[in-house]
Design a protein around this motif. Structure first.
Motif, mmCIF file in Angstrom:
data_model
loop_
_atom_site.group_PDB
_atom_site.id
_atom_site.type_symbol
_atom_site.label_atom_id
_atom_site.label_comp_id
_atom_site.label_asym_id
_atom_site.label_seq_id
_atom_site.Cartn_x
_atom_site.Cartn_y
_atom_site.Cartn_z
ATOM 1 N N LYS A 2 1.061 -1.270 -0.086
ATOM 2 C CA LYS A 2 0.005 0.071 0.167
ATOM 3 C C LYS A 2 0.941 1.381 0.187
ATOM 4 C CE LYS A 2 -3.843 -2.085 2.129
ATOM 5 N NZ LYS A 2 -4.521 -2.499 3.342
ATOM 6 N N MET A 3 0.265 2.571 -0.621
ATOM 7 C CA MET A 3 0.909 3.629 -0.655
ATOM 8 C C MET A 3 1.292 3.921 0.901
ATOM 9 S SD MET A 3 0.488 4.947 -3.704
ATOM 10 C CE MET A 3 0.672 6.808 -3.484
ATOM 11 N N GLU A 4 0.649 3.760 1.596
ATOM 12 C CA GLU A 4 0.986 4.259 3.208
ATOM 13 C C GLU A 4 2.319 3.457 3.658
ATOM 14 O OE1 GLU A 4 -2.211 2.915 2.731
ATOM 15 O OE2 GLU A 4 -2.828 5.064 2.144
ATOM 16 N N GLU A 5 2.318 2.117 3.522
ATOM 17 C CA GLU A 5 3.557 1.296 3.791
ATOM 18 C C GLU A 5 4.750 1.787 3.307
ATOM 19 O OE1 GLU A 5 2.756 -2.824 2.695
ATOM 20 O OE2 GLU A 5 0.604 -2.665 3.612
ATOM 21 N N LYS A 6 4.626 2.560 2.253
ATOM 22 C CA LYS A 6 6.114 2.921 1.641
ATOM 23 C C LYS A 6 6.209 4.498 1.608
ATOM 24 C CE LYS A 6 7.376 -0.981 -0.509
ATOM 25 N NZ LYS A 6 8.938 -1.439 -0.181
ATOM 26 N N SER A 35 1.325 -0.181 -8.403
ATOM 27 C CA SER A 35 1.601 -1.348 -7.710
ATOM 28 C C SER A 35 2.951 -1.824 -7.906
ATOM 29 C CB SER A 35 0.560 -2.443 -7.913
ATOM 30 O OG SER A 35 1.013 -3.613 -7.313
ATOM 31 N N ASN A 36 3.539 -2.085 -9.367
ATOM 32 C CA ASN A 36 4.804 -2.193 -9.441
ATOM 33 C C ASN A 36 5.746 -1.197 -8.897
ATOM 34 O OD1 ASN A 36 3.993 -4.771 -10.595
ATOM 35 N ND2 ASN A 36 4.450 -3.947 -12.698
ATOM 36 N N SER A 37 5.606 -0.060 -8.989
ATOM 37 C CA SER A 37 6.477 1.057 -8.438
ATOM 38 C C SER A 37 6.676 0.833 -7.100
ATOM 39 C CB SER A 37 5.789 2.366 -8.753
ATOM 40 O OG SER A 37 5.803 2.768 -10.210
ATOM 41 N N LEU A 38 5.524 0.465 -6.317
ATOM 42 C CA LEU A 38 5.467 0.273 -5.130
ATOM 43 C C LEU A 38 6.473 -1.022 -4.604
ATOM 44 C CD1 LEU A 38 1.968 1.058 -3.917
ATOM 45 C CD2 LEU A 38 4.068 2.485 -3.595
ATOM 46 N N LYS A 39 6.324 -2.165 -5.279
ATOM 47 C CA LYS A 39 6.815 -3.455 -4.957
ATOM 48 C C LYS A 39 8.261 -3.361 -5.393
ATOM 49 C CE LYS A 39 3.628 -5.980 -7.523
ATOM 50 N NZ LYS A 39 3.319 -7.340 -8.025
ATOM 51 N N TYR A 40 8.752 -2.721 -6.259
ATOM 52 C CA TYR A 40 10.050 -2.628 -6.699
ATOM 53 C C TYR A 40 10.708 -1.186 -6.454
ATOM 54 C CZ TYR A 40 8.484 -6.719 -9.451
ATOM 55 O OH TYR A 40 7.793 -7.868 -9.768
ATOM 56 N N SER A 41 10.338 -0.816 -5.259
ATOM 57 C CA SER A 41 11.005 0.449 -4.855
ATOM 58 C C SER A 41 12.229 0.035 -3.908
ATOM 59 C CB SER A 41 10.002 1.088 -3.839
ATOM 60 O OG SER A 41 9.793 0.244 -2.650
ATOM 61 N N LYS A 42 12.920 1.002 -3.722
ATOM 62 C CA LYS A 42 14.164 0.969 -2.806
ATOM 63 C C LYS A 42 13.708 0.884 -1.260
ATOM 64 C CE LYS A 42 16.573 3.522 -6.334
ATOM 65 N NZ LYS A 42 16.839 4.935 -6.716
ATOM 66 N N VAL A 47 9.275 6.496 -1.781
ATOM 67 C CA VAL A 47 8.589 6.255 -3.263
ATOM 68 C C VAL A 47 7.985 7.605 -3.767
ATOM 69 C CG1 VAL A 47 7.075 4.873 -4.458
ATOM 70 C CG2 VAL A 47 8.323 3.831 -2.709
ATOM 71 N N ILE A 48 8.379 8.084 -4.953
ATOM 72 C CA ILE A 48 7.943 9.046 -5.530
ATOM 73 C C ILE A 48 7.587 8.631 -7.056
ATOM 74 C CG2 ILE A 48 8.092 11.514 -6.332
ATOM 75 C CD1 ILE A 48 10.336 11.769 -4.084
ATOM 76 N N ILE A 49 6.129 9.079 -7.257
ATOM 77 C CA ILE A 49 5.560 8.350 -8.617
ATOM 78 C C ILE A 49 5.137 9.892 -9.173
ATOM 79 C CG2 ILE A 49 3.773 7.247 -9.605
ATOM 80 C CD1 ILE A 49 3.984 5.246 -7.144
ATOM 81 N N GLU A 50 5.555 9.970 -10.371
ATOM 82 C CA GLU A 50 5.244 11.246 -10.996
ATOM 83 C C GLU A 50 4.457 10.727 -12.370
ATOM 84 O OE1 GLU A 50 8.550 13.961 -12.125
ATOM 85 O OE2 GLU A 50 9.793 12.692 -10.080
ATOM 86 N N ILE A 51 3.268 11.277 -12.258
ATOM 87 C CA ILE A 51 2.373 11.106 -13.524
ATOM 88 C C ILE A 51 2.022 12.614 -14.053
ATOM 89 C CG2 ILE A 51 0.045 10.324 -14.114
ATOM 90 C CD1 ILE A 51 -0.080 8.765 -11.524
ATOM 91 N N ALA A 52 2.218 12.419 -15.678
ATOM 92 C CA ALA A 52 2.207 13.695 -16.227
ATOM 93 C C ALA A 52 1.207 13.377 -17.644
ATOM 94 C CB ALA A 52 3.376 14.193 -16.761
ATOM 95 N N SER A 53 0.730 14.321 -18.030
ATOM 96 C CA SER A 53 0.008 13.967 -19.431
ATOM 97 C C SER A 53 -0.027 15.169 -20.299
ATOM 98 C CB SER A 53 -1.669 13.807 -19.277
ATOM 99 O OG SER A 53 -2.248 14.782 -18.566
ATOM 100 N N PHE A 54 0.283 15.009 -21.592
ATOM 101 C CA PHE A 54 0.384 16.161 -22.528
ATOM 102 C C PHE A 54 -0.047 15.778 -23.885
ATOM 103 C CE2 PHE A 54 4.426 14.077 -22.025
ATOM 104 C CZ PHE A 54 4.663 13.751 -23.354
#
Length: 135
Positions: A2-6, A35-42, A47-54
């Motif tokens: 979960k996001m909070e755990e990381k 979910s993969n970003s959280l699982k395969y984090s350091k 954990v910082i996840i950046e979402i962008a759209s353009f």
């Protein structure tokens, strides 16, 4: 995981906030990649996840970037194959290797493309590309 755990944080920079597609499948695409970003984090880094759209040309681009462990270059082409997992030997991360296979399938079912770039110990960026006009 979960996001909070990381102690994860999501940063958004959205030029495009709406996209005509199958809502359920796109939700699953985001859920799997995040979910993969959280699982395969350091272990020792937030954990910082950046979402962008353009918009570029006739396409909508959505990028999802993390600061995780990254993927070895020789495994990048394999990660979208069914039952393929691009993890380091000895990793204890559980999974069946069908998540990114399904992600690619769902993106393509919505007339999109998916690309990935990664650098070990720096992170991974997935880019989703959808045509603006889905005729």
């Amino acid at each position: 995981v979960k996001m909070e755990e990381k102690n994860a944080m999501i940063k958004r920079e959205l030029e495009v906030e709406e996209l005509m597609c199958n809502d359920i499948s796109l939700t699953q695409v985001f859920a799997n990649i995040i979910s993969n970003s959280l699982k395969y984090s350091k272990e020792d880094e937030r954990v910082i996840i950046e979402i962008a759209s353009f918009i570029k040309g006739n396409n909508i681009y959505i990028t999802i970037k993390d600061n995780g462990i990254g993927i070895e270059e020789n495994k990048l082409l394999l990660i979208f194959d069914k039952r393929e997992r691009a993890i380091a030997e000895g990793s204890e991360v559980k999974g069946y290797g069908i998540g990114l296979y399904n992600v690619r399938r769902m993106v393509e079912d919505n007339n999109g493309e998916i690309e990935v770039k990664s650098e070990l110990n720096v992170g991974t960026t997935f880019t989703l590309i959808f045509p603006i006009d889905k005729k």
